[in-house]
Design a protein around this motif. Structure first.
Motif, mmCIF file in Angstrom:
data_model
loop_
_atom_site.group_PDB
_atom_site.id
_atom_site.type_symbol
_atom_site.label_atom_id
_atom_site.label_comp_id
_atom_site.label_asym_id
_atom_site.label_seq_id
_atom_site.Cartn_x
_atom_site.Cartn_y
_atom_site.Cartn_z
ATOM 1 N N VAL B 21 0.778 -1.330 -0.130
ATOM 2 C CA VAL B 21 0.166 -0.087 -0.033
ATOM 3 C C VAL B 21 0.861 1.158 -0.044
ATOM 4 O O VAL B 21 0.593 2.300 -0.849
ATOM 5 C CB VAL B 21 -0.939 -0.002 1.080
ATOM 6 C CG1 VAL B 21 -1.562 1.385 1.535
ATOM 7 C CG2 VAL B 21 -2.021 -1.174 0.837
ATOM 8 N N LEU B 22 1.858 1.266 0.910
ATOM 9 C CA LEU B 22 2.660 2.468 1.071
ATOM 10 C C LEU B 22 3.608 2.650 -0.198
ATOM 11 O O LEU B 22 4.189 3.894 -0.638
ATOM 12 C CB LEU B 22 3.465 2.389 2.378
ATOM 13 C CG LEU B 22 2.692 2.341 3.571
ATOM 14 C CD1 LEU B 22 3.303 2.449 4.745
ATOM 15 C CD2 LEU B 22 1.657 3.600 3.582
ATOM 16 N N SER B 23 4.197 1.667 -0.806
ATOM 17 C CA SER B 23 5.166 1.739 -2.004
ATOM 18 C C SER B 23 4.689 1.795 -3.380
ATOM 19 O O SER B 23 5.551 2.393 -4.006
ATOM 20 C CB SER B 23 6.349 0.765 -1.476
ATOM 21 O OG SER B 23 5.798 -0.434 -1.668
ATOM 22 N N ARG B 25 3.063 2.438 -6.852
ATOM 23 C CA ARG B 25 2.410 3.526 -7.435
ATOM 24 C C ARG B 25 1.129 3.579 -8.233
ATOM 25 O O ARG B 25 0.597 4.233 -8.605
ATOM 26 C CB ARG B 25 3.514 4.317 -8.273
ATOM 27 C CG ARG B 25 4.599 4.891 -7.680
ATOM 28 C CD ARG B 25 4.199 6.176 -6.795
ATOM 29 N NE ARG B 25 5.537 6.648 -6.009
ATOM 30 C CZ ARG B 25 5.488 6.399 -4.723
ATOM 31 N NH1 ARG B 25 4.628 5.551 -4.349
ATOM 32 N NH2 ARG B 25 6.659 6.823 -4.026
ATOM 33 N N ILE B 96 -0.840 6.752 -8.835
ATOM 34 C CA ILE B 96 -1.651 7.509 -7.728
ATOM 35 C C ILE B 96 -1.154 8.833 -7.309
ATOM 36 O O ILE B 96 -1.731 9.587 -6.797
ATOM 37 C CB ILE B 96 -2.104 6.485 -6.486
ATOM 38 C CG1 ILE B 96 -0.765 6.027 -5.741
ATOM 39 C CG2 ILE B 96 -3.079 5.659 -6.833
ATOM 40 C CD1 ILE B 96 -0.945 5.501 -4.411
ATOM 41 N N ASP B 97 0.186 8.769 -7.884
ATOM 42 C CA ASP B 97 0.863 10.158 -7.395
ATOM 43 C C ASP B 97 0.082 11.402 -8.349
ATOM 44 O O ASP B 97 0.174 12.558 -7.893
ATOM 45 C CB ASP B 97 2.240 9.947 -7.861
ATOM 46 C CG ASP B 97 2.977 9.135 -6.692
ATOM 47 O OD1 ASP B 97 2.163 9.044 -5.728
ATOM 48 O OD2 ASP B 97 4.254 8.966 -6.841
ATOM 49 N N ALA B 99 -3.030 11.384 -8.893
ATOM 50 C CA ALA B 99 -4.477 11.873 -8.383
ATOM 51 C C ALA B 99 -4.205 12.664 -7.153
ATOM 52 O O ALA B 99 -4.360 12.084 -5.977
ATOM 53 C CB ALA B 99 -5.164 10.561 -8.211
ATOM 54 N N ASP B 100 -3.669 13.868 -7.150
ATOM 55 C CA ASP B 100 -3.259 14.876 -6.016
ATOM 56 C C ASP B 100 -3.995 16.098 -6.099
ATOM 57 O O ASP B 100 -3.404 17.006 -5.545
ATOM 58 C CB ASP B 100 -1.775 14.801 -5.774
ATOM 59 C CG ASP B 100 -1.047 15.623 -7.060
ATOM 60 O OD1 ASP B 100 -1.807 15.728 -8.084
ATOM 61 O OD2 ASP B 100 -0.075 15.879 -6.855
ATOM 62 N N MET B 102 -6.572 16.850 -4.410
ATOM 63 C CA MET B 102 -6.985 17.432 -3.081
ATOM 64 C C MET B 102 -5.787 17.911 -2.209
ATOM 65 O O MET B 102 -5.274 16.954 -1.387
ATOM 66 C CB MET B 102 -7.730 16.097 -2.268
ATOM 67 C CG MET B 102 -9.191 15.893 -3.109
ATOM 68 S SD MET B 102 -10.437 17.132 -2.710
ATOM 69 C CE MET B 102 -10.890 16.765 -1.263
ATOM 70 N N LYS B 103 -5.139 18.782 -2.568
ATOM 71 C CA LYS B 103 -4.054 19.047 -1.501
ATOM 72 C C LYS B 103 -3.998 20.677 -1.683
ATOM 73 O O LYS B 103 -4.784 21.369 -2.353
ATOM 74 C CB LYS B 103 -2.827 18.831 -2.363
ATOM 75 C CG LYS B 103 -2.403 19.187 -3.579
ATOM 76 C CD LYS B 103 -0.844 18.948 -3.944
ATOM 77 C CE LYS B 103 -0.497 19.632 -5.328
ATOM 78 N NZ LYS B 103 0.873 19.328 -5.418
ATOM 79 N N TYR B 104 -3.123 21.013 -0.880
ATOM 80 C CA TYR B 104 -2.944 22.741 -0.833
ATOM 81 C C TYR B 104 -2.513 23.188 -1.942
ATOM 82 O O TYR B 104 -1.499 22.736 -2.320
ATOM 83 C CB TYR B 104 -2.168 23.114 0.369
ATOM 84 C CG TYR B 104 -1.878 24.631 0.352
ATOM 85 C CD1 TYR B 104 -3.172 25.400 0.728
ATOM 86 C CD2 TYR B 104 -0.516 24.935 0.382
ATOM 87 C CE1 TYR B 104 -2.721 26.856 0.683
ATOM 88 C CE2 TYR B 104 -0.258 26.171 0.236
ATOM 89 C CZ TYR B 104 -1.229 27.420 0.623
ATOM 90 O OH TYR B 104 -1.157 28.813 0.496
#
Lengths: 700, 104
Positions: B21-23, B25, B96-97, B99-100, B102-104
């Protein structure tokens, strides 16, 4: 009837209010309200007087009957009377036993307690009806009625006609309040109220600076005396613990006082009387007060208000009797006034000023008389009220006719103004004490009282009073010749005054001529006259029988006739005032014309330093010190407020609030970068967090 | 019966899932790694059910629960794949990188 005596002042107060509110809309601009009210008051006053006087006469008669019965039952006294010592003792013992129990002079008190202020200090509103009150009621209401009627003619067409009648009503009310009061606080109230009315009426034509100056002078001068009055009232209160007159009498009778404080209080009260009754040295306001309308001079500055001081002494006579020192001072001030001020009338040109100085002088007679005899003082007050009001109204009639106050503009008015002439002659003769007119009997009573009392002051009053009588006769004869004799010297055509002014003169001439007969000093037709009517105390009445000294009466009459004769010789042919020998007596004239330099003295010693030195100094002090302090206090407060606003509120409190907000803002700004959008980072953080929490729980 | 083998296996499987999950992409691989974690939990459930049950009272709760988890996991994979499919349609990528938003 006396139960309703309070209506007499009340109706005048109501009248004053009504005229003030509705007078302008009435067909006669308020005059009719005043006349009806004062007429009603006069009728009531007559009824009250009849009741009081007859009750007093009955009391005296009862005492005399008892006295005769006693004398008949115990003839031993007359036998024992051969020995001198026994006689005195007997006489004294007899006098003490003279008044049977239950018989007393008429006295009626009604009183309401007003909001007691605790610890026994109460204020009351009350009325005291006795002979003196009834007598003053008669005088005040009658003269006021005449002046009201007269004023409808004299003040006709004046722009402030309604206001004038308001003031007349209010003045009459105030005077009646002063008279009816049963305690010294109410006396003080009435006293100040008449002072205010007098001030307003002297300055009634305030458009002229002279008149408003005169009113201020009158107000301030009498005010100076009023301070004394106030001190006296407080002094008596501290001595007897009450303002009530009857209770003060009881205190005096019980001998429960310290002589020094009593004398001090009485002298302080007398200073009030000196101011109000225009006695030397506070008399200077009265001649200037002639700036007011003439009917006002008749009512206020001749018949009623100026006698308030005399009335006050008479009202407190039992107290004054307890202090021989005060009585001596009264006698001396009175005698100075009656003689010195009478002389001033000699050089006056203004007919009202002659009468004004004559009033001062006659007030001096009253005051001096009170030092020796209660009856003499108030009888002279009573009689003088009528004939002096008559003279003033007569003078008003002259002024109305020739439009000038000065006798140099008059002359030869006998033919065009017959009614004024006849009544003026009656008034003058009464003032000059020509028998059998009112002034003769009253002045004779004064001098006989003083002569009978003897001593230094008694002799002084007798001698100077008799000489003063000659001066009075002289200047009144001078006025008569200058006004009515010779040729007319003024402008225009003099005419008799209208009916509204004529008839009050006639109505006043009757008592001016005849009122003396109510108090004949010997038993003739009615032995219980004025003295019995107005007695304040039966014992005093019994102890002071009427005195009559035929030689004295003849002597004073002769002096008066001499005065008249001299004046006639001088002024019979006088055409112009420039010929007046009174004005060509060098130093004598100069001193008199300058009123003994008293006005200058007061101006130089009191008014100038006060007005030109002290007042500016006080003003400077006020401006530069007190105002500065106030200003600085204000500026300090503003500064403090500014500091509070800027530093405490804006910086401190607002700073905290803003700081919390901006801190949140700042940290939010830092933390916002944690939201990277990288889901795996979030998940990693989540796992790390769970791991850490798991470890922590495991450890715990 | 030794419980340690299935538990260690389950933990290893979970760690592999976490790592995945964490590694990874690729969104599909991440989804698969999540399934691995789910499977390891299922194994745990069956293991503990077997351990705590006795001859007299065979505890079937763990096994029943495992079936529920499988059903839910299937539904979850359906939803997850649908999301991945939509991601791919919009971005032409399943990284998934990317799909970002929703960030500031």
């Amino acid at each position: 009837m006396s139960d309703f005596a309070w209506l007499i002042p009340a109706v005048m107060a109501l009248s004053g209010l009504t005229i003030l509110l509705f007078g302008k809309r009435m067909p006669r601009h308020g005059a009719e309200i005043g006349i009806v009210a004062v007429g009603f008051a006069f009728v009531l006053a007559v009824l009250v007087a009849v009741q009081v006087f007859s009750a007093n006469v009955a009391a005296v008669a009862e005492v005399e009957e008892a006295h005769e019965a006693e004398a008949a039952a115990a003839p031993v006294w007359s036998i024992a009377g051969r020995e001198v010592t026994l006689v005195t003792e007997a006489a004294q013992g007899e006098e003490a036993a003279e008044i049977p129990a239950g018989v007393s002079e008429f006295r009626l008190e009604q009183s309401t307690e007003l909001s007691p202020i605790g610890s026994g200090f109460g204020i009351e509103a009350g009325t005291r009806i006795d002979g003196l009150t009834a007598m003053m009621f008669l005088l005040v209401t009658f003269v006021s009625l005449m002046v009201h009627i007269y004023s409808t003619g004299y003040m006709h067409g004046d722009p402030r006609y309604t206001w004038y009648f308001t003031l007349l009503s209010v003045f009459t009310f105030s005077m009646l309040l002063l008279v009816i009061a049963n305690n010294l606080l109410m006396v003080l109230m009435g006293w100040e109220l008449v002072g205010v009315c007098s001030y307003l009426l002297i300055g009634f034509w305030w458009e002229e600076k002279l008149n408003s100056d005169a009113s201020i002078k009158a107000f301030l001068t009498t005010k100076l005396g009023d301070v004394g009055l106030m001190v006296g009232v407080v002094g008596l209160w501290s001595e007897f613990g009450t303002f009530n007159i009857a209770e003060i009498f009881e205190g005096v009778e019980a001998g429960d006082y310290s002589q020094g404080l009593l004398t001090f209080s009485l002298l302080a009260l007398f200073i009030g009387a000196v101011g109000k009754s225009a006695q030397f040295p506070l008399h200077t306001w009265l001649p200037d007060a002639m700036a007011g309308p003439t009917p006002v001079s008749a009512l206020i500055h001749a018949a009623t208000m100026v006698t308030a001081g005399v009335f006050l002494i008479a009202r407190l006579y039992p107290v004054y009797e307890a202090s021989p020192t005060a009585l001596t001072v009264i006698a001396i001030i009175g005698v100075i006034t009656l003689f010195a001020m009478g002389l001033l009338a000699l050089v006056q040109d203004d007919v009202k000023r002659v009468l004004a100085y004559s009033t001062v002088s006659q007030l001096g007679y009253m005051v001096a008389a009170l030092a020796f005899s209660y009856t003499a003082g108030i009888f002279h007050l009573f009689a003088h009220g009528f004939f002096k009001a008559l003279l003033f109204l007569g003078a008003g009639s002259l002024i109305h006719s020739v439009h000038s106050n000065n006798m140099s503009d008059m002359g030869g008015l006998r033919k065009p103004m017959p009614v004024t002439f006849v009544t003026f002659v009656i008034g003058s003769a009464a003032l000059a004490a020509i028998p059998p007119l009112a002034g003769f009997w009253s002045k004779d009573e004064v001098l006989a009282g003083a002569f009978g009392a003897g001593g230094y002051s008694g002799t002084l009053v007798t001698v100077l009073g008799a000489l003063g009588g000659m001066i009075t006769a002289f200047y009144m004869a001078r006025v008569l010749w200058l006004v009515f004799g010779g040729e007319f010297r003024g402008n225009g055509h003099p005419h008799e005054s209208p009916a509204a002014m004529k008839w009050p003169l006639v109505a006043l001439a009757v008592p001016a001529a005849l009122i003396g007969f109510v108090n004949l000093p010997f038993d003739f037709a009615h032995p219980r006259g004025f003295a019995a009517w107005t007695m304040f105390d039966l014992a005093y009445f019994e102890g002071h029988p009427a005195e009559f000294n035929l030689l004295l009466a003849l002597g004073t009459t002769l002096l008066a006739l001499v005065g008249i004769a001299v004046a006639t010789a001088i002024y019979r042919r006088s055409e112009a005032l420039a010929d007046d020998p009174m004005l060509r007596l060098g130093l004598f004239t100069k001193v008199l014309q300058n009123k003994y330099y008293l006005d200058l003295l007061y101006m130089g010693v009191i008014v100038r330093p006060l007005r030109d030195r002290l007042a500016p100094a006080v003003y400077w002090f006020n401006d530069h010190v007190i105002d500065r302090i106030v200003y600085l206090a204000g500026a300090g407060t503003v500064g403090l407020g500014r500091v509070t606003y800027r530093d405490v509120d804006q910086r401190g409190i607002d700073g905290v609030v803003n700081g919390i907000g901006s801190t949140a803002n700042y940290t939010g700004n830092l933390l916002k970068f944690a939201q990277s959008g990288n889901v795996q980072l979030y998940a990693g953080a989540l796992f790390v967090g769970v791991f850490v929490l798991g470890v922590l729980f495991a450890v715990a | 019966m030794q419980a340690v083998y299935p538990l260690v296996f389950s933990a290893a499987l979970f760690c592999v899932g976490v790592y995945g999950v964490l590694s990874r992409r690729n969104a599909v691989l991440v989804l698969m790694s999540v399934e691995l974690m789910l499977a390891s939990v299922t194994i745990n459930l069956v293991t503990f059910g077997a351990i705590l049950g006795t001859e007299a009272d065979p505890l079937l709760t763990g096994q029943v629960f495992a079936l529920f988890v499988l059903a839910v996991g299937a539904a979850e994979v359906g939803v997850g794949l649908a999301i991945v499919l939509l991601l791919y349609r919009n971005r032409a990528s399943v990284n998934i990188d990317d799909a970002d938003l929703m960030k500031y």
